[in-house]
Write a protein that holds these residues in place. Structure first.
Motif, PDB file in Angstrom:
ATOM      1  N   LEU A  75       0.811  -1.206   0.000  1.00  0.00           N
ATOM      2  CA  LEU A  75       0.000   0.000   0.000  1.00  0.00           C
ATOM      3  C   LEU A  75       0.851   1.265   0.000  1.00  0.00           C
ATOM      4  CD1 LEU A  75      -3.058   0.513   0.049  1.00  0.00           C
ATOM      5  CD2 LEU A  75      -2.918   0.670   2.542  1.00  0.00           C
ATOM      6  N   HIS A  76       1.992   1.216   0.690  1.00  0.00           N
ATOM      7  CA  HIS A  76       2.828   2.406   0.838  1.00  0.00           C
ATOM      8  C   HIS A  76       4.108   2.319   0.011  1.00  0.00           C
ATOM      9  CE1 HIS A  76       0.147   3.849   3.966  1.00  0.00           C
ATOM     10  NE2 HIS A  76       0.241   2.676   4.568  1.00  0.00           N
ATOM     11  N   GLN A  77       4.051   1.589  -1.082  1.00  0.00           N
ATOM     12  CA  GLN A  77       5.204   1.432  -1.971  1.00  0.00           C
ATOM     13  C   GLN A  77       5.669   2.778  -2.500  1.00  0.00           C
ATOM     14  OE1 GLN A  77       4.478  -1.414  -5.056  1.00  0.00           O
ATOM     15  NE2 GLN A  77       6.174  -0.753  -6.329  1.00  0.00           N
ATOM     16  N   ARG A  78       6.984   2.914  -2.644  1.00  0.00           N
ATOM     17  CA  ARG A  78       7.571   4.154  -3.154  1.00  0.00           C
ATOM     18  C   ARG A  78       8.217   3.928  -4.515  1.00  0.00           C
ATOM     19  NH1 ARG A  78       9.084   8.036   1.541  1.00  0.00           N
ATOM     20  NH2 ARG A  78       8.254   7.014   3.385  1.00  0.00           N
ATOM     21  N   VAL A  79       8.283   5.002  -5.294  1.00  0.00           N
ATOM     22  CA  VAL A  79       8.876   4.921  -6.628  1.00  0.00           C
ATOM     23  C   VAL A  79       9.617   6.216  -6.939  1.00  0.00           C
ATOM     24  CG1 VAL A  79       7.183   3.334  -7.621  1.00  0.00           C
ATOM     25  CG2 VAL A  79       6.757   5.800  -7.698  1.00  0.00           C
ATOM     26  N   ALA A  80      10.523   6.128  -7.893  1.00  0.00           N
ATOM     27  CA  ALA A  80      11.078   7.339  -8.499  1.00  0.00           C
ATOM     28  C   ALA A  80      10.042   7.888  -9.475  1.00  0.00           C
ATOM     29  CB  ALA A  80      12.376   7.010  -9.227  1.00  0.00           C
ATOM     30  N   VAL A  81      10.085   9.187  -9.737  1.00  0.00           N
ATOM     31  CA  VAL A  81       9.071   9.815 -10.594  1.00  0.00           C
ATOM     32  C   VAL A  81       9.739  10.764 -11.587  1.00  0.00           C
ATOM     33  CG1 VAL A  81       7.130  11.422 -10.655  1.00  0.00           C
ATOM     34  CG2 VAL A  81       7.188   9.616  -8.928  1.00  0.00           C
ATOM     35  N   VAL A  82       9.372  10.592 -12.852  1.00  0.00           N
ATOM     36  CA  VAL A  82       9.749  11.511 -13.937  1.00  0.00           C
ATOM     37  C   VAL A  82       8.477  11.718 -14.742  1.00  0.00           C
ATOM     38  CG1 VAL A  82      11.160  11.859 -15.995  1.00  0.00           C
ATOM     39  CG2 VAL A  82      12.114  10.641 -14.021  1.00  0.00           C
ATOM     40  N   MET A  83       7.867  12.905 -14.681  1.00  0.00           N
ATOM     41  CA  MET A  83       6.620  13.106 -15.421  1.00  0.00           C
ATOM     42  C   MET A  83       6.492  14.537 -15.923  1.00  0.00           C
ATOM     43  SD  MET A  83       3.554  13.034 -12.522  1.00  0.00           S
ATOM     44  CE  MET A  83       3.808  11.324 -12.071  1.00  0.00           C
ATOM     45  N   GLY A  84       5.784  14.648 -17.042  1.00  0.00           N
ATOM     46  CA  GLY A  84       5.567  15.953 -17.644  1.00  0.00           C
ATOM     47  C   GLY A  84       5.539  15.857 -19.156  1.00  0.00           C
ATOM     48  N   CYS A  85       6.130  16.836 -19.819  1.00  0.00           N
ATOM     49  CA  CYS A  85       6.182  16.887 -21.278  1.00  0.00           C
ATOM     50  C   CYS A  85       6.799  15.598 -21.831  1.00  0.00           C
ATOM     51  CB  CYS A  85       7.001  18.101 -21.705  1.00  0.00           C
ATOM     52  SG  CYS A  85       7.351  18.188 -23.464  1.00  0.00           S
TER      53      CYS A  85
END
Length: 339
Positions: free
Chosen positions: A312-322
């Motif tokens: 439920l509380h899993q974490r990830v790296a994030v790259v988002m947008g254009c």
């Protein structure tokens, strides 16, 4: 121009486009009312006694602000009795929250971050509420809901949205067929449709990242940001601006309006953890919104919405947008380090 309230918009979606089931429509209205109540609470600030820390940690190991708990309680109280949900899960609670037996149980699951960017509360900067709606498995009609029922990849979300509490209070929604923006008219207490079919503007040279962590990033990420900073004299051949608010929802709001990219990459200080941001509460709902607005959302390599949750509380790296900039980051990650 005719003013269209959130209620009217949702009813029209239900009647005309047939892409919004009645129970989901009612659920979105309940969440929107809760966000309105949170907005009013935030606006009171010191006058309402909502600022400051509680001096205790949540399940994430982070110090809870008073408003984290207040907003969580507002969302719980608003959604328990409506009959639209089978259970809820919050970033501020260790376990899922089943709908009490005294209330009817619905067919949806709600996942939310009651206050994103809570470190900004006490310095009067923008914060927000992020939420995601999943369809509960059919089997839960005859049994108790479990955590495993929530562990669905982000592509299975039936709705996602956020409210941002800034100079204006805005609500952004998607049901998988476009992104729509609403502004809270405080004089009448209604959400009013102010943007249809939001699309991320292309070509804006702006990135949002916490530069204080750069020494801990993977080499490819360091090279990408360094080349952006090098500007027109560097390999990218263009000048970039950097913005960072400390509130992911505020940075995503800016990207929807102006373009650019948001980055919260893997960090070598905790090499066995994929990233810091929460897959279920932040990355999935905002990733769906970004994709519906014509952008891309990855963990640097994989599409966010395809990542299978394992907790439920899993974490990830994030790259988002254009889309073009997300692809550029992936290209830097794939390049071998310079000799």
């Amino acid at each position: 121009m005719q003013r269209i309230t959130l209620s009217r918009f949702l009813i029209e979606q239900q009647r005309q486009d047939k892409n919004l089931p009645p129970q989901l429509r009612l659920l979105i209205e309940v969440v929107a009312r809760a966000c309105k109540a949170i907005s009013f609470t935030i606006n009171k600030g010191e006058l309402g006694g909502v600022l400051g820390s509680l001096g205790q940690q949540n399940v994430q190991g982070e110090v809870q602000k008073k408003l984290d708990v207040i907003a969580n309680d507002i969302l719980l109280d608003a959604n328990e009795w409506g009959g639209n949900l089978a259970a809820l899960a919050s970033e501020e609670m260790e376990a899922i929250h089943p709908i009490p037996h005294r209330y009817p149980k619905g067919e949806y699951l709600l996942v939310y971050d009651p206050i994103d960017g809570s470190s900004n509360i006490d310095v009067n900067l923008s914060v927000g509420t992020i939420f995601s709606v999943l369809k509960a498995p059919e089997a839960v009609s005859g049994r108790a809901v479990t955590e495993a029922d929530f562990l669905q990849p982000g592509r299975q979300q039936v709705a996602a949205g956020y409210a941002i509490y800034g100079p204006q209070t805005t609500l952004v929604l998607t049901f998988g067929s476009g992104v729509f923006g609403f502004t809270l008219d405080r004089e009448v207490g209604s959400w009013v449709l102010t943007q249809r079919n939001i699309t991320i503007p292309a070509g804006h040279r702006e990135f949002a990242v916490n530069m204080s962590n750069q020494r801990h990033w993977a080499p490819g990420m360091r090279r990408y940001v360094a080349d952006c900073i090098a500007g027109r004299d560097g390999p990218r051949g263009a000048d970039f601006n950097m913005r960072w608010t400390g509130s992911m929802v505020a940075d995503i709001e800016r990207i929807l309006r102006r373009g650019g990219i948001f980055l919260y990459p893997w960090d070598s200080r905790e090499p066995d953890r994929a990233g810091k941001l929460r897959l279920m509460y932040e990355a999935n709902p905002l990733g769906l919104i970004i994709e519906q607005a014509g952008g891309a959302a990855t963990d640097g390599a994989r599409r966010i919405l395809d990542i299978p949750p394992d907790s439920l509380h899993q974490r990830v790296a994030v790259v988002m947008g254009c889309t073009a900039e997300v692809a550029a980051v992936a290209g830097y990650a794939a390049e071998p380090p310079a000799a």
